[in-house]
Design an enzyme around this catalytic site. Sequence first.
Site, PDB file in Angstrom:
ATOM      1  CG  HIS A 193      -3.420  -3.609   3.440  1.00 11.35           C
ATOM      2  ND1 HIS A 193      -2.462  -2.969   4.187  1.00 11.35           N
ATOM      3  CD2 HIS A 193      -4.103  -2.637   2.782  1.00 11.35           C
ATOM      4  CE1 HIS A 193      -2.556  -1.658   3.995  1.00 11.35           C
ATOM      5  NE2 HIS A 193      -3.544  -1.426   3.145  1.00 11.35           N
ATOM      6  CD  GLU A 221      -0.892  -5.484   6.207  1.00 10.71           C
ATOM      7  OE1 GLU A 221      -0.642  -5.966   5.090  1.00 10.71           O
ATOM      8  OE2 GLU A 221      -1.224  -4.279   6.367  1.00 10.71           O
ATOM      9  CB  CYS A 232      -0.969  -0.058   1.178  1.00  8.09           C
ATOM     10  SG  CYS A 232      -2.316   1.124   1.034  1.00  8.09           S
TER      11      CYS A 232
END
Lengths: 232, 759
Positions: free
Chosen positions: A203, A205, A86
């Site tokens: 993302h 994560e 990002c």
Amino acid sequence: MRFGVVIFPGSTCDQDCLYVIRKVLGAPAVPVWHASSKLPEVDVVILPGGFSYGDYLRAGAIAATSPVMGAIRRFAQEGGLVLGICNGFQILVEAGLLPGALLSNLSTRFLCRTVHVRVENPHTPFTRAYHQGQVLRLPIAHAAGRYYAPSPLLTELETRGQVVFRYCDEAGQTTPEANPNGSVHHIAGICNERGNVLGLMPHPERSSESALGSEDGLLLFHSLLLQAEAVR
Amino acid sequence: MSVRELPTAQESLRAPWELAGLTPEEYEEICRRLGREPNPTELAMFGVMWSEHCSYKHSRIVLQALPTSGPRILRGPGENAGVIDIGDGWAVAFKMESHNHPSAVDPFNGAATGVGGIIRDILAMGARPIALLDSLRFGPLEDPRARRMLRGVVCGISTYGNDIGVPTVGGEVETGPWYTKTPLVNVACLGLLRVESIATSRAQGPGNLVMVVGARTGRDGIHGASFASAELDEGRDERSSVQIGDPFTGKLLIEATLEALATGSVVAIQDMGAAGLTCAASEMAARGGVGMVLDLEHVPRRETGMEPVEVLLSESQERMLMVIRRGAEERIKEIFRRWGLEAEVLGEVVREKVLRVSDGGTPVAELPPEALAEGPRYKPEAREPAGLQDFWPLDLSELPEVPPGEALLTLLADPDIASKEAIYEQYDHMVQLRTVILPGADAAVLRLPECPSKALALAVDGKGRYGVLDPYRAAVLAVSEAAANLACCGAQPLGVTDCLNFANPEDPEVFWTFVRSVEGLSDACRALDIPIIGGNVSFYNESSAGPIPPTVVVAMVGLLEDAHRIPRIPSAGFAQEGDRILLVGSGAGSQPPLTLGGSCYLKAVHGQVRGRPPEVDLSMHRRLLRLMIEAVRRGLVRSSHDCSDGGFAVALAECCILGRLGAHVQVAIPEGKGRREEILFGEGGSRILLSTSPEAVQSLLSLAAEHDVPVQVLGVVGGDRLVIGSMNSGIPGQPLLDLPVRDLEEAWRNGFRRWMEEA
């Protein structure tokens, strides 16, 4: 395999990345301060999401000039693995470590939602655990994620396999509706020519635990562990 | 030279109290407390501190009736935020505040600084902010002014909340003609902290140092507190009273402040929000029963030539005032400097109860802190609004006939009911990796990786539409709906923070609605055993277009114990084909206390706001909450959704849309015109619609009986249509309503989004 997660002023996903690597992946990870011009002993550097320097001027533009970026540039030149997520992707583009540019979303608005992304190149150190054409569910959360590159460059990126992830629908089709920000060629993530620097807007994560709805992102981190084994 | 030698305000101005926004009586009271006349700077300090916004002078006496204590409450009202013990050494700080006046003038910056301000209140308790919720009110979205407000406010919240890295996980929006010129922006924040690290705003220890940390001080937002304590006047340009926020600095402030607090050298801390340094210094000193000696020369400034009074009243954002142990100043400065922020020592704590302010050694003000912090208290006259009860009678036979399917589609597309995805997709609701149930369900659920056995649920509710008709019942309904939202996810309600939005309290009819609202809030919270741990009152929400209706907004936090053992935390959407649909609660019996009074049906389908809003049977409601919490704990619930706006039919449609599954149900319709609408779209009662596997139905029925809660098996999940049949009326074989889920979804998904896109 040791991870370093860079903390810029305004990073918001630094702790999330540290958590996933330490607690979910089970690998060692250390924070790296933006002002240091040397990297600690690490095998992978992650530039996390957020709003470094408030994204003032242009997303990622100020962070791209911070002292740690000099060290990261040398690290990458020596073949070190660099992952920009990002805002991290935006910084890598601004720093010239990845080609092209990231523009404001076509809607001009910030957009946070889970999207589908297709794996276009499973042969990078970041995507070994995926298979070609695999459709992933990954969240996005950005206002400036519209990837742009002029067409000669795009052709090069495509032919060299540098387009690593593409937005698609549930069935893996790249439709205009499935492109959340208007990126050219539906590009969600690219790597450099050498394949050791990857940037992506989604993302991983945020999709590393079933409790949060998807574990598809964890495979990206797993890929790096597989890479380490392969190199060893 | 001493303060006493400076010219008094009386000498330098005519009717000085007017400039400070005070009454002649209040000016007299100030002189009495000081034993002299104040100088102009001192009077300006009184002006902001005794404004409604800071002093709660019209509300404090009434608010004393609220239940504020409980075994888990570690800090209640009176601190920067309430703090609740959640066990295992962890606690949550929770607070909601309004930012209505600034948002009316400058929607983007007003809303953004509302977010910033509430985050700093949570930070001031020593907690890391982990979630935001917003409750918003706008005029009808057909009006371009209302849409401009909507877009500005959402963009402000999105910009500040996203940049600062705190997820916005929930909220609600209501529209009504009352809010066109006076939108409401209420923002709640939740923080997580260790019990032993609760911070305080009580200044202590003479000799300890007073530091201002964070951003530099400018001229922005001067008199913001006084501005927020008056009606909006269109003739004036009030933008200078609106503060400008910088979320980037706000993010740095969070990190640096938490790091500073972790040193153990911070004795007390408070946000510098409304009334800036004046408020923070006087409240911290007054709460600690000490004084402070401050020199304004040391306040880092972003512009030159600022008068001392401007420094004292500036509402520049992203600043905190701290009292630290003497000797720790270099360490604290180092932390803030590393994060690129200012940190300067302004002075020290003194034993004498005085706030002695100078500027480069020149005396500026010398006031007893409690004289500033403890404003006057009024109990204004209260009188029931004339004609209020004339709105209550409701003759259903007068309503034009609308086919139920058509009414359902109209309701689903109504901006109050339709999906708010177009808003919350602009908020980062996932950062911090906690959001287990995303926005769009009854409540947001957050896991706590720090403490994996627990999860938190959050909901915010309130209805101005009910407030127009019966402020007492509106407040009860806000509390009971929020509690039901939490219980749908299996969470035990722990505490409430509220925003009480009203018009001019000096109008007896407005004040009566305030008193009745607080009574409703109090009765509901007592009956359900949920303490109120803090909140905010916003008066003077009126413009040339008139006053807003009483709008009580309730944010509630709940706890899921042993969350890691719960097989599945239910969300609102149906989960599986073949599951059984049950309705639990008071509306499930033969004589449901349902009514179309004040309903969304009347407003959206017939364009009327009338009737009396439903009464809640609070003891029944309490049993329902317990039943739901137990049923979720035992893994008996696959999906759950409370019946609120639009009643049973809308709740059922939403379960279908969110689960992308159809449903076939049968309901009993009593004889009489309008009774069908009452059953389908009536609001009230304490009703939760849930789905469960066929094998679990019996266990749920027994559990409901144990809890003395009525329950009814209505039908089955499956197919791609919503079919509601009648057991006893209408044409045999002909359902009351039969619509493809796709059509329901289209109405619901576009009903709000279309206004977001429209210029």
